[in-house]
Design an enzyme around this catalytic site. Structure first.
Site, PDB file in Angstrom:
ATOM      1  N   HIS A   1       0.855  -1.193   0.000  1.00  0.00           N
ATOM      2  CA  HIS A   1       0.000   0.000   0.000  1.00  0.00           C
ATOM      3  C   HIS A   1       0.893   1.247   0.000  1.00  0.00           C
ATOM      4  O   HIS A   1       1.585   1.533   0.979  1.00  0.00           O
ATOM      5  CB  HIS A   1      -0.927   0.019   1.217  1.00  0.00           C
ATOM      6  CG  HIS A   1      -2.084   0.945   1.067  1.00  0.00           C
ATOM      7  ND1 HIS A   1      -3.378   0.541   1.301  1.00  0.00           N
ATOM      8  CD2 HIS A   1      -2.168   2.245   0.703  1.00  0.00           C
ATOM      9  CE1 HIS A   1      -4.204   1.559   1.098  1.00  0.00           C
ATOM     10  NE2 HIS A   1      -3.466   2.611   0.735  1.00  0.00           N
ATOM     11  N   LEU A   2       0.874   1.982  -1.089  1.00  0.00           N
ATOM     12  CA  LEU A   2       1.655   3.198  -1.248  1.00  0.00           C
ATOM     13  C   LEU A   2       1.405   4.170  -0.099  1.00  0.00           C
ATOM     14  O   LEU A   2       0.260   4.360   0.330  1.00  0.00           O
ATOM     15  CB  LEU A   2       1.276   3.872  -2.579  1.00  0.00           C
ATOM     16  CG  LEU A   2       1.901   5.226  -2.871  1.00  0.00           C
ATOM     17  CD1 LEU A   2       3.406   5.084  -3.082  1.00  0.00           C
ATOM     18  CD2 LEU A   2       1.238   5.859  -4.073  1.00  0.00           C
ATOM     19  N   HIS A   3       2.468   4.771   0.391  1.00  0.00           N
ATOM     20  CA  HIS A   3       2.354   5.835   1.387  1.00  0.00           C
ATOM     21  C   HIS A   3       3.605   6.699   1.336  1.00  0.00           C
ATOM     22  O   HIS A   3       4.693   6.224   1.052  1.00  0.00           O
ATOM     23  CB  HIS A   3       2.129   5.279   2.799  1.00  0.00           C
ATOM     24  CG  HIS A   3       3.163   4.290   3.252  1.00  0.00           C
ATOM     25  ND1 HIS A   3       3.194   2.981   2.790  1.00  0.00           N
ATOM     26  CD2 HIS A   3       4.204   4.415   4.098  1.00  0.00           C
ATOM     27  CE1 HIS A   3       4.208   2.356   3.353  1.00  0.00           C
ATOM     28  NE2 HIS A   3       4.847   3.191   4.153  1.00  0.00           N
ATOM     29  N   GLN A   4       3.414   7.989   1.553  1.00  0.00           N
ATOM     30  CA  GLN A   4       4.521   8.938   1.576  1.00  0.00           C
ATOM     31  C   GLN A   4       4.743   9.428   2.990  1.00  0.00           C
ATOM     32  O   GLN A   4       3.796   9.819   3.681  1.00  0.00           O
ATOM     33  CB  GLN A   4       4.245  10.138   0.665  1.00  0.00           C
ATOM     34  CG  GLN A   4       5.384  11.135   0.677  1.00  0.00           C
ATOM     35  CD  GLN A   4       5.208  12.269  -0.310  1.00  0.00           C
ATOM     36  OE1 GLN A   4       4.153  12.446  -0.898  1.00  0.00           O
ATOM     37  NE2 GLN A   4       6.247  13.048  -0.487  1.00  0.00           N
TER      38      GLN A   4
END
Length: 187
Positions: free
Chosen positions: A138-141
């Site tokens: 799950h993409l996260h910055q």
């Protein structure tokens, strides 16, 4: 004879030259295995928006993305920007998601400047397990506020980070600052 052998060694809990800071709350996270997330069913970023903002440490909800506090922050105010969709890479975002993902990262910095007056930021996206992503599917910055002198020997030597406020206090401060809108004037 046995007591003589034990006398030569320091037993657990016996005084020695080191002071210790204990972080037993991390054990559950380590046992579960942060890289064990494989799909939406076991993904904390997918489950978070289903709970209250306070329970999930969410500070802002957008149309396609949301912002929450990192459960294990590097510094107070360490935020994560996540899409609602369970996608692993930046290249998987739609144009609409990309715009909001970027806008929320920018707004996060503005809010943190107003709420906590950091001197700088570290921004980062780790993609894939070998790229250092704790929750790779799950993409996260990461948006990490930084202050002069915030990095010291503790994380390196003691694997411990001193934080000046609880996650609940920090979430309240950031969410309230976001809601009041004064950060927009500093834009």
């Amino acid at each position: 004879m046995a007591s003589e052998v034990f006398d030569e060694f320091q037993l657990a809990g016996a005084p020695d030259a080191f002071q210790r800071l204990w972080n037993p709350h991390r054990a559950a996270y380590q046992k579960r295995g942060q890289n064990q997330v494989t799909g939406e069913g076991d993904c904390p970023f997918c489950a978070g928006p289903e709970r209250t903002d306070e329970e999930s440490l969410i500070v802002r909800r957008g149309e396609t993305c949301f912002v929450l506090l990192n459960l294990y922050p590097y510094n107070p105010g360490h935020l994560l920007v996540c899409p609602y969709r369970h996608v692993p890479e930046l290249t998987d975002l739609t144009d609409e998601e990309s715009r909001e993902f970027t806008a929320l990262a920018q707004d996060s910095m503005r809010v943190l400047r107003t709420a906590a007056n950091p001197m700088g930021f570290n921004l980062g996206i780790n993609q894939g397990k070998v790229g250092g992503a704790g929750i790779a599917p799950h993409l996260h910055q990461h948006i990490v506020p930084r202050w002069q002198g915030d990095a010291n020997f503790m994380p390196i030597i003691a694997q411990t980070k001193n934080l000046s406020a609880t996650l609940g206090q920090t979430r309240s401060l950031v969410a309230e600052t976001w809601a009041e809108g004064s950060w927009q004037e500093k834009g």
